[in-house]
Design an enzyme around this catalytic site. Structure first.
Site, mmCIF file in Angstrom:
data_model
loop_
_atom_site.group_PDB
_atom_site.id
_atom_site.type_symbol
_atom_site.label_atom_id
_atom_site.label_comp_id
_atom_site.label_asym_id
_atom_site.label_seq_id
_atom_site.Cartn_x
_atom_site.Cartn_y
_atom_site.Cartn_z
ATOM 1 N N THR A 1 -3.026 -11.818 3.147
ATOM 2 C CA THR A 1 -2.500 -11.433 1.829
ATOM 3 C C THR A 1 -1.504 -12.498 1.411
ATOM 4 O OG1 THR A 1 -0.631 -10.165 2.603
ATOM 5 C CG2 THR A 1 -2.713 -8.983 2.382
ATOM 6 N N GLU B 1 -5.544 -4.982 1.237
ATOM 7 C CA GLU B 1 -5.680 -4.030 2.339
ATOM 8 C C GLU B 1 -6.815 -3.032 2.118
ATOM 9 O OE1 GLU B 1 -3.020 -4.979 0.789
ATOM 10 O OE2 GLU B 1 -1.357 -5.367 2.153
ATOM 11 N N LYS C 1 15.379 1.186 -11.536
ATOM 12 C CA LYS C 1 15.990 2.504 -11.655
ATOM 13 C C LYS C 1 17.316 2.352 -12.381
ATOM 14 C CE LYS C 1 15.368 6.607 -9.017
ATOM 15 N NZ LYS C 1 15.265 7.261 -7.756
ATOM 16 N N TRP D 1 13.521 5.899 -14.249
ATOM 17 C CA TRP D 1 12.642 4.786 -13.880
ATOM 18 C C TRP D 1 12.200 4.032 -15.126
ATOM 19 C CZ3 TRP D 1 8.458 5.803 -9.589
ATOM 20 C CH2 TRP D 1 9.115 6.099 -8.385
HETATM 21 P P1 AMP Z 1 -3.098 -8.147 -3.608
HETATM 22 O O1 AMP Z 1 -3.236 -7.540 -2.270
HETATM 23 O O2 AMP Z 1 -2.431 -9.473 -3.589
HETATM 24 O O3 AMP Z 1 -4.380 -8.162 -4.360
HETATM 25 O O4 AMP Z 1 -2.091 -7.230 -4.444
HETATM 26 C C1 AMP Z 1 -2.366 -5.875 -4.656
HETATM 27 C C2 AMP Z 1 -1.395 -5.340 -5.661
HETATM 28 O O5 AMP Z 1 -1.644 -5.903 -6.956
HETATM 29 C C3 AMP Z 1 -1.493 -3.859 -5.867
HETATM 30 O O6 AMP Z 1 -0.836 -3.138 -4.855
HETATM 31 C C4 AMP Z 1 -0.845 -3.710 -7.229
HETATM 32 O O7 AMP Z 1 0.559 -3.734 -7.143
HETATM 33 C C5 AMP Z 1 -1.298 -4.957 -7.960
HETATM 34 N N1 AMP Z 1 -2.472 -4.660 -8.780
HETATM 35 C C6 AMP Z 1 -3.759 -4.918 -8.516
HETATM 36 N N2 AMP Z 1 -4.550 -4.505 -9.527
HETATM 37 C C7 AMP Z 1 -3.751 -3.933 -10.457
HETATM 38 C C8 AMP Z 1 -3.939 -3.277 -11.722
HETATM 39 N N3 AMP Z 1 -5.141 -3.138 -12.263
HETATM 40 N N4 AMP Z 1 -2.840 -2.826 -12.359
HETATM 41 C C9 AMP Z 1 -1.610 -2.967 -11.852
HETATM 42 N N5 AMP Z 1 -1.368 -3.555 -10.677
HETATM 43 C C10 AMP Z 1 -2.402 -4.033 -9.974
#
Ligand code: AMP
Length: 462
Positions: free
Chosen positions: A100, A247, A357, A362
């Site tokens: 990641t 994940e 916050k 929020w």
């Molecule tokens: P990654 O593992 O780098 O792909 O990051 C995943 C994170 O990206 C998620 O836990 C979200 O916080 C954010 N994320 C992915 N898709 C979306 C979406 N459609 N809207 C808002 N946040 C998103």
């Protein structure tokens, strides 16, 4: 299918971090494109576990490198005897791993089995191919991913494309004009990317002349901003959001529109398409409050989002005791906060860590960013929480102004206040402070790099 684990290396990490991932995953064979040989030379000290380096190139003669190469891929393939049959493996055998990208710290390895990838592929096709019209992925599509392979196997969609048997177009480097030209020349109809890439493509003057109508695009990895959604719809693009994480293999939800919703007015459509969407088959989502109770599906009350599905990483690589706290009682913690409406459609309001916050209320940094970006003075924006002795936290908006903007700071604060007056934002949002910056840093997959923003701007802010 020969028993090896595929590690798609994140080439946008810093060389040291990239070397760390190779050593941590204990990679044995590296397949490297000629373009990346200089990078590999730079991290040669991290290649202790590597036994073989295989080159991928169209011009083997012109190559110079100090690395010991074991051959060129096409030549090795031509000289090899195909396996009479694939060996039999337990379906739980590990198939892939990758790291990641550090939105929230050091890169962490995740891994998926053959079984998990097959199930994710089947469920993905069931979701994408079954929507009647909008965003439907079917056998006669032409597919071009605009998401790197190291970002969750390009969201697992190449597997779905292969299952459907569609023509696939792989674009190499993401140069906007090249992408637009390929879409036109190859008649691409289905793609997916992060918002930044779509934004690049839609604002590059060199792409303005290309007809992009009918192109279906899933935008994920970060929220799809309303302004970007509108620009895409204006160009005739069938854009909609998808949500997932490294994940989670990754897809969890899609914001498909039903046949009836497709006839709704533009504003409603934009609202629906920019939502986080509904769960894919075999995904269970729940939203809980601080006491562990599920929150109501009223589209207003945010809760911490947890997930169950048969394709979630069992742990971070080499962290079987889950020191990172990924799991709680059989549910994976996404680290995102969301609300859900009575139809089951989710709306991510924040990463838990990004929630601002203010005086007990929020404020969603995503929502605030989205609103700021609707103002013509803002070319780019990111909102972070700024510690405040009185309010706990207040929002700090880092804004890249457009060159022609007049008094952008004042204008943007006024714009935010207008949304407070209209009841769109909680009243605490009037405490926003705007700071003009030259650029918003992004992570290796193009997301706002809030870690860097916090490190750079928080202590300098006063
Ligand atoms: P990654 O593992 O780098 O792909 O990051 C995943 C994170 O990206 C998620 O836990 C979200 O916080 C954010 N994320 C992915 N898709 C979306 C979406 N459609 N809207 C808002 N946040 C998103």
């Amino acid at each position: 299918m020969m028993g090896a684990v595929l590690h798609t290396i994140n080439i946008r990490l810093s060389p040291e971090r990239m070397g760390h991932t190779i050593a941590h995953a204990e990679d044995k064979v590296i397949l490297v494109s000629a373009d990346f040989l200089p990078l590999l030379e730079q991290i040669r000290d991290s290649l202790g576990t590597v036994r073989r380096i295989v080159l991928l190139t169209d011009e083997p003669q012109t190559l110079q490198t100090s690395l010991r190469l074991d051959g060129e891929y096409e030549a090795l393939l031509a000289g090899s005897v195909p396996l009479p049959d694939f060996p039999n493996f337990d379906e739980n055998t590990r198939a892939t791993t990758f790291y990641t990208t550090g939105t929230t710290g050091q890169p962490k390895g995740v891994f998926f089995s053959h079984r998990q990838i097959v199930l994710h592929t089947l469920a993905g096709v069931a979701a994408l191919a079954s929507n009647p019209v909008q965003g439907r992925f079917h056998r006669e599509d032409v597919y071009m991913p605009i998401t790197p392979m190291f970002h969750v196997h390009a969201w697992g969609i190449p597997y779905m494309a292969t299952l459907l048997g569609v023509k696939q177009v792989y674009p190499g480097k993401y140069v906007p004009e090249t992408l637009a030209r390929l879409i036109h020349k190859e008649k691409v109809t289905f793609s997916h990317c992060v918002p930044t890439i779509l934004h690049m493509l839609l604002t590059d003057p060199k792409c303005a002349g290309y007809d992009l109508s009918g192109w279906k695009v899933v935008v994920g990895g970060a929220a799809l901003p309303r302004a970007l959604c509108d620009t895409a719809l204006d160009r005739g693009i069938d854009v909609f959001a998808g949500y997932g994480m490294s994940e989670t293999c990754p897809i969890l939800t899609l914001s498909h529109l039903s046949g009836a919703e497709l006839t709704s007015d533009r504003e409603t459509q934009t609202s629906l398409r920019t939502r986080t969407g509904k769960a894919m088959p075999m995904v269970r989502l729940r939203l809980i409050d601080e006491a562990g109770q599920t929150v109501p599906d009223d589209d207003r009350t945010p809760g911490a989002l947890q997930v169950r599905a048969p394709w979630l990483t069992r742990s971070y690589l080499k962290d079987p005791e889950d020191k990172a706290g990924l799991w709680s009682e059989g549910w994976m913690n996404t680290g995102d906060a969301a609300c859900r409406d009575s139809a089951g459609s989710l709306r991510i309001t924040d990463r838990t860590k990004d929630v601002i916050k203010t005086g007990g209320e929020w404020i969603s940094s995503l929502e605030l960013e989205d609103i700021i970006l609707r103002h013509p003075a803002a070319a780019d924006a990111a909102v972070i929480a700024r510690p405040d002795p009185r309010w706990g936290e207040t929002p700090l908006a880092l804004v890249v102004p457009r060159p022609e903007a007049v008094e952008p700071e004042r204008e943007i604060v006024r714009h935010v206040k207008e949304f407070v007056t209209r009841g769109v934002l909680p009243k605490e949002a009037v405490l926003v402070r705007v700071r003009l910056v030259e650029a918003i840093p992004r992570t290796s997959v193009g997301k706002t790099d809030k870690l860097t923003l916090r490190a750079v701007y928080l202590d300098k802010d006063d």
